[in-house]
Design an enzyme around this catalytic site. Structure first.
Site, mmCIF file in Angstrom:
data_model
loop_
_atom_site.group_PDB
_atom_site.id
_atom_site.type_symbol
_atom_site.label_atom_id
_atom_site.label_comp_id
_atom_site.label_asym_id
_atom_site.label_seq_id
_atom_site.Cartn_x
_atom_site.Cartn_y
_atom_site.Cartn_z
ATOM 1 N N TYR A 1 -5.086 3.332 3.411
ATOM 2 C CA TYR A 1 -6.043 4.204 4.086
ATOM 3 C C TYR A 1 -5.349 5.232 4.989
ATOM 4 O O TYR A 1 -5.842 6.329 5.194
ATOM 5 C CB TYR A 1 -6.958 3.381 4.995
ATOM 6 C CG TYR A 1 -7.818 2.359 4.320
ATOM 7 C CD1 TYR A 1 -8.758 2.738 3.377
ATOM 8 C CD2 TYR A 1 -7.714 1.010 4.645
ATOM 9 C CE1 TYR A 1 -9.581 1.796 2.779
ATOM 10 C CE2 TYR A 1 -8.532 0.066 4.058
ATOM 11 C CZ TYR A 1 -9.462 0.460 3.127
ATOM 12 O OH TYR A 1 -10.270 -0.476 2.533
ATOM 13 N N THR B 1 -7.657 3.401 -5.602
ATOM 14 C CA THR B 1 -7.771 3.669 -4.173
ATOM 15 C C THR B 1 -8.115 2.386 -3.429
ATOM 16 O O THR B 1 -8.660 1.430 -3.998
ATOM 17 C CB THR B 1 -8.868 4.708 -3.863
ATOM 18 O OG1 THR B 1 -10.156 4.082 -3.924
ATOM 19 C CG2 THR B 1 -8.807 5.892 -4.798
ATOM 20 N N ASP B 2 -7.831 2.379 -2.152
ATOM 21 C CA ASP B 2 -8.319 1.300 -1.303
ATOM 22 C C ASP B 2 -9.832 1.445 -1.163
ATOM 23 O O ASP B 2 -10.421 2.434 -1.591
ATOM 24 C CB ASP B 2 -7.612 1.310 0.053
ATOM 25 C CG ASP B 2 -7.362 -0.087 0.565
ATOM 26 O OD1 ASP B 2 -8.219 -0.975 0.325
ATOM 27 O OD2 ASP B 2 -6.335 -0.322 1.227
ATOM 28 N N TRP B 3 -10.452 0.483 -0.532
ATOM 29 C CA TRP B 3 -11.906 0.344 -0.600
ATOM 30 C C TRP B 3 -12.658 1.342 0.295
ATOM 31 O O TRP B 3 -12.295 1.572 1.441
ATOM 32 C CB TRP B 3 -12.290 -1.081 -0.217
ATOM 33 C CG TRP B 3 -12.563 -1.984 -1.389
ATOM 34 C CD1 TRP B 3 -13.594 -2.860 -1.494
ATOM 35 C CD2 TRP B 3 -11.841 -2.110 -2.626
ATOM 36 N NE1 TRP B 3 -13.545 -3.517 -2.718
ATOM 37 C CE2 TRP B 3 -12.493 -3.076 -3.422
ATOM 38 C CE3 TRP B 3 -10.707 -1.476 -3.142
ATOM 39 C CZ2 TRP B 3 -12.047 -3.426 -4.702
ATOM 40 C CZ3 TRP B 3 -10.264 -1.830 -4.397
ATOM 41 C CH2 TRP B 3 -10.926 -2.789 -5.164
ATOM 42 N N HIS C 1 0.872 -1.187 0.000
ATOM 43 C CA HIS C 1 0.000 0.000 0.000
ATOM 44 C C HIS C 1 0.898 1.221 0.000
ATOM 45 O O HIS C 1 1.551 1.499 1.003
ATOM 46 C CB HIS C 1 -0.888 0.037 1.225
ATOM 47 C CG HIS C 1 -1.759 -1.169 1.400
ATOM 48 N ND1 HIS C 1 -1.351 -2.322 2.053
ATOM 49 C CD2 HIS C 1 -3.044 -1.414 0.994
ATOM 50 C CE1 HIS C 1 -2.339 -3.200 2.074
ATOM 51 N NE2 HIS C 1 -3.380 -2.684 1.436
#
Length: 612
Positions: A286, A327-329, A236
């Site tokens: 995140y 993007t992350d969720w 990430h």
């Protein structure tokens, strides 16, 4: 079953009539360069098709490989509606049935995509699914796929050749069922011992993470993306490991990443060669950086996906990355799962509404919204003049290029009849089992009890089936009857609430309950004791090591693999330091690789092969 659109031109060229006009348009011509085809298609797309490309959400499979008509347990919308009506064509799949059912489902979804104006094929992605961990927010257990140790176990082997064999098994089995995008490898460093997501990293050492991450990436993508490739998403960015107090950024209490040790460069290091190797996508985490300075300037304290200094300034401008940023969720909308409402992970920008968050993500340099399908929000931003269609085109071109390189426009379908033969083959199953066994790390064996030879002993077991333990000896029900005890333990963690995802993330203290060493000593009064600890995170193992004869660590090894390991195949080395105490963990800088004076250091391990 709808016509898959294949045509043969007068010169024998096989092509797909994706827009159903009877003419081989440039974007349908397999002889043209990918960039030419993408530019031609981009000029033909309607605004709704462009918008749909910028979303990457979850859909679920139905019974027997069918598609769901309505929402699933996690998916928000029925499959037909999200594909045909919303024009979305990137999907993260969760549970899968047998390989032939997975292939059938995939082909059915691709036929739905043919009903859209330009037939843009669907890209199916997945989180890791070749190990043991079952977590809807991070990974899935192997099922019909071959089963390998988790990436921490691959790191314990420190063997690039095994990593490449692992990557080839993942690639070939994904392709067989139509999965063409991997939401991995995880290139984070496991520097905060309490962090819940270490299991899918390659450990704490930046060099090991870089080497194995690159081997895995190259194995899946096969160099330049092509019809046999799986497009990787490295995550990430710029390193998700240094979580304050080890809490995970999925949750509001874990939103901060801290760099008190000054090791930001170590966390960034594995991503540089991934950029150079042409990784198809990058995913920011995140987390929001707190107190981080780059080039003498403070980095804004907002989540990395919203952070223009990180996505555009660092990733795009400084590292020269021009691939997809996913993007992350669920950074935009609150997530509704059953009767629970989970807040959007918009750390640092919680005050913005959904439109404001989406606008900021695009401004930061992101291309695609993970876990979202709110196409109407983006359409509203364009209608209001807050996001230009030219800005959409930048991201659409990147996204189309990956699909084109993967060969999805020419033939996205898989052979359902051969899927079962290509997934979980005897060779890949055995290779995975051998890797599970080899990755086991012998941490302590002062009396030279290991390896275990012969099978004439009486064995008491916990956490190991009698069937698997039979290779070690005759299984008995009580320690008093045994010549040897083999006990499997999970690394400790603090159970959390029933909030969606939270219970699956092992967080908190690394200490075993004080009664455990007492109980182990009582067993040892009757027979020697071997303990295996499943190290999805480090553990404070000192009290356990003092109570038994031998301790091994594993990172995703089934019962048969553990038995093979104890009989002489174990050769793993620790992928991270093991702490002496929780006080040492609490005073350690989360961004610093290594604890300084650990109980056992990263790289420690007693290879049993040398003793056989």
């Amino acid at each position: 079953m709808s016509d898959p659109g294949f045509r043969t031109g007068p010169d024998g060229v096989r092509w797909r009539d994706l827009n159903h006009n009877g003419v081989m348009d440039p974007f349908e011509d397999p002889r043209l360069p990918d960039a030419v085809r993408v530019d031609d298609l981009l000029g033909r797309l309607g605004l709704d098709e462009k918008i749909g490309l910028l979303f990457h959400t979850v859909i679920e499979t139905g019974p027997g490989g069918s598609v769901l008509d309505g929402p699933g347990a996690i998916s928000k919308t029925g499959t037909r509606h999200v594909v045909v009506d919303k024009r979305v064509n990137h999907f993260n799949v969760h549970q899968l049935g047998p390989a032939h059912e997975a292939a059938r489902w995939h082909n059915t979804v691709q036929r739905l995509a043919q009903e859209t104006p330009h037939g843009i094929p669907v890209t199916i992605s997945t989180d890791p699914r070749h190990g043991f961990s079952e977590n809807a927010g991070a990974s899935f257990s192997a099922g019909s796929f071959s089963q390998w140790p988790e990436p921490l176990g691959i790191a314990a082997l420190r063997d690039e050749q095994v990593c490449r064999e692992y990557a080839e098994a993942v690639r070939s089995e994904y392709v067989a069922v139509g999965i063409r995008a991997a939401l991995h490898p995880t290139l984070d460093l496991a520097t905060e011992p309490r962090w819940a997501r270490q299991l899918h990293t390659f450990g704490q050492d930046p060099q090991v993470v870089t080497e194995l991450g690159l081997a895995f990436l190259e194995g899946l993508q096969r160099g330049r993306l092509g019809p046999g490739s799986v497009a990787c998403t490295a995550k990430h960015f710029p390193g998700g490991g240094p979580q304050a107090d080890g809490e995970d950024a999925h949750f509001p209490y874990g939103r901060e990443q801290v760099y008190g040790g000054g090791h930001f460069a170590d966390h960034l290091a594995p991503f540089r060669p991934a950029v150079e190797a042409g990784v198809a996508a990058m995913m920011p985490y995140y987390g929001m950086p707190v107190g981080l300075q780059l080039d003498g300037e403070a980095v804004p304290e907002v989540g990395f996906g919203f952070n223009k200094r990180i996505v555009t300034g660092l990733l795009r401008d400084e590292l020269g990355y021009d691939g997809v940023v996913l993007t992350d969720w669920e950074l935009v909308n609150d997530n509704h799962v059953g009767d629970q409402v989970l807040p959007a992970r918009a750390w640092g920008v919680e005050h913005l509404d959904a439109a404001g968050r989406m606008e900021l993500l695009l401004e930061a340099g992101c291309d695609q919204f993970g876990g979202e399908e709110c196409v109407e929000v983006l359409a509203g931003l364009v209608a209001d003049g807050r996001v230009s269609e030219q800005r959409l085109d930048i991201s659409v071109r990147r996204l189309l290029m990956v699909k084109m390189q993967l060969g999805l426009f020419d033939d996205p379908f898989v052979d359902e009849a051969l899927a079962d033969e290509r997934v979980g083959t005897p060779a890949t199953v055995e290779a995975g089992l051998a890797a599970q066994a080899a990755s086991v790390t012998v941490l302590a064996d002062e009396g030279g009890l290991l390896p275990l030879s012969g099978s004439g002993r009486a064995v008491y077991v916990e956490g190991l089936s009698a069937q698997d333990a039979a290779a070690l000896g005759r299984v008995v029900e009580r320690p008093e009857e045994a010549d040897l005890a083999v006990i499997r333990l999970a690394a400790p963690h603090e159970p959390r609430s029933d909030l969606f995802l939270e219970a699956w993330f092992h967080q908190g203290s690394l200490e075993f309950p004080p009664g455990l060493p007492v109980r182990l000593r009582r067993i040892r009064e009757h027979c020697p004791v071997v303990v295996d600890v499943t190290l999805d995170r480090p553990a404070v193992l000192g009290p356990v090591m003092e109570a038994v004869d031998a301790v091994v660590g594993s990172y995703g090894s089934g019962g048969p693999a553990l038995v093979r390991a104890l009989r002489g195949e174990a050769r793993g080395r620790l992928p991270f330091d093991l702490p002496r105490s929780m006080e040492q963990v609490r005073t350690h800088h989360p961004d610093q690789p290594g604890l300084g004076d650990p109980l056992l250091p990263c790289g420690h391990g007693i290879p049993l092969g040398a003793r056989v």
